[in-house]
Design an enzyme around this catalytic site. Sequence first.
Site, PDB file in Angstrom:
ATOM      1  N   CYS A 186       0.822  -1.505  -0.055  1.00  0.00           N
ATOM      2  CA  CYS A 186      -0.078  -0.051  -0.016  1.00  0.00           C
ATOM      3  C   CYS A 186       0.781   1.191  -0.155  1.00  0.00           C
ATOM      4  CB  CYS A 186      -1.055   0.025   1.250  1.00  0.00           C
ATOM      5  SG  CYS A 186      -2.113   1.375   1.047  1.00  0.00           S
ATOM      6  N   CYS A 187       1.912   1.241   0.919  1.00  0.00           N
ATOM      7  CA  CYS A 187       2.831   2.456   0.948  1.00  0.00           C
ATOM      8  C   CYS A 187       3.312   2.698  -0.350  1.00  0.00           C
ATOM      9  CB  CYS A 187       3.759   2.077   1.948  1.00  0.00           C
ATOM     10  SG  CYS A 187       3.335   2.484   3.604  1.00  0.00           S
ATOM     11  N   CYS A 203      -1.052   8.472   6.932  1.00  0.00           N
ATOM     12  CA  CYS A 203      -2.393   8.178   6.397  1.00  0.00           C
ATOM     13  C   CYS A 203      -3.387   7.991   7.927  1.00  0.00           C
ATOM     14  CB  CYS A 203      -2.316   7.124   5.720  1.00  0.00           C
ATOM     15  SG  CYS A 203      -1.522   7.355   4.248  1.00  0.00           S
ATOM     16  N   CYS A 253      -3.520   4.638   9.519  1.00  0.00           N
ATOM     17  CA  CYS A 253      -2.343   4.019  10.006  1.00  0.00           C
ATOM     18  C   CYS A 253      -1.537   4.902  10.970  1.00  0.00           C
ATOM     19  CB  CYS A 253      -1.422   3.796   8.657  1.00  0.00           C
ATOM     20  SG  CYS A 253      -2.021   2.735   7.590  1.00  0.00           S
ATOM     21  N   CYS A 265       7.940   3.602   5.739  1.00  0.00           N
ATOM     22  CA  CYS A 265       7.267   3.236   4.578  1.00  0.00           C
ATOM     23  C   CYS A 265       7.776   2.996   3.325  1.00  0.00           C
ATOM     24  CB  CYS A 265       6.037   4.538   4.373  1.00  0.00           C
ATOM     25  SG  CYS A 265       6.811   6.224   3.899  1.00  0.00           S
TER      26      CYS A 265
END
Length: 234
Positions: free
Chosen positions: A119-120, A202, A205, A229
């Site tokens: 995702c990162c 985010c 997170c 990340c």
Amino acid sequence: MSQQQNISDLEARFQSLSAAEGLELIAELFPGKVVFSTSLGQEDQVITQLIASQNLSIQIFSLDTGRLFPETLDLLSRTEAKYKTQIKVYYPTTSSVENLVSEIGINGFYESVENRKSCCSVRKVEPLKRALAGNDIWITGLRAEQSANRSDMKRIEWDESNQIIKYNPLMDWSFDQMIAYINEHRIPYNPLHDQGFVSIGCAPCTRAILPGEDARAGRWWWEESKKECGLHSR
């Protein structure tokens, strides 16, 4: 001259300079090839003020992952208005996000470190590479105090992953020094900082930290891995 020798020479030249002096010199040495990535954190707000107050020719950009806090986006707008500058915003590609969500689910990053890093990568790392392309210097708001992983980073170093020289003007600043500067110059900052959010990323997170916890404890708190990340891989 080798890349390592070039880095060493720059490090020696910048060693005795203040953050303001260093930013002025880096813009002079690499005209039109210097960019600053801001996540709108307190460190980055200090650097934005230093750039704007000296009217330096440094492009400021930010990464909008699509999952940021509303407070962060509001701060971006307030910062542009205060300093009469434009912060260029980069977004992840639509197809990449759609494929990611299709593969791991909308919140699949909670399920494994591998999913979270994927995702990162889609939301941060790939857009960053686009933002850095064609430039020689990448300015960041990293400080040695932020985490163990960053404690041995240097003011100027070579970023192998992005093939660019990274300049960290606040590397030796303390947290108290940074807060004092923000207060003195009335620099706008994210109101979440006053609610215990030290490092803000985010929304899904990031959580506020508890008394005595490490500054990065609120990031990916469900993991025991290093709190990074991929933007600042070493």
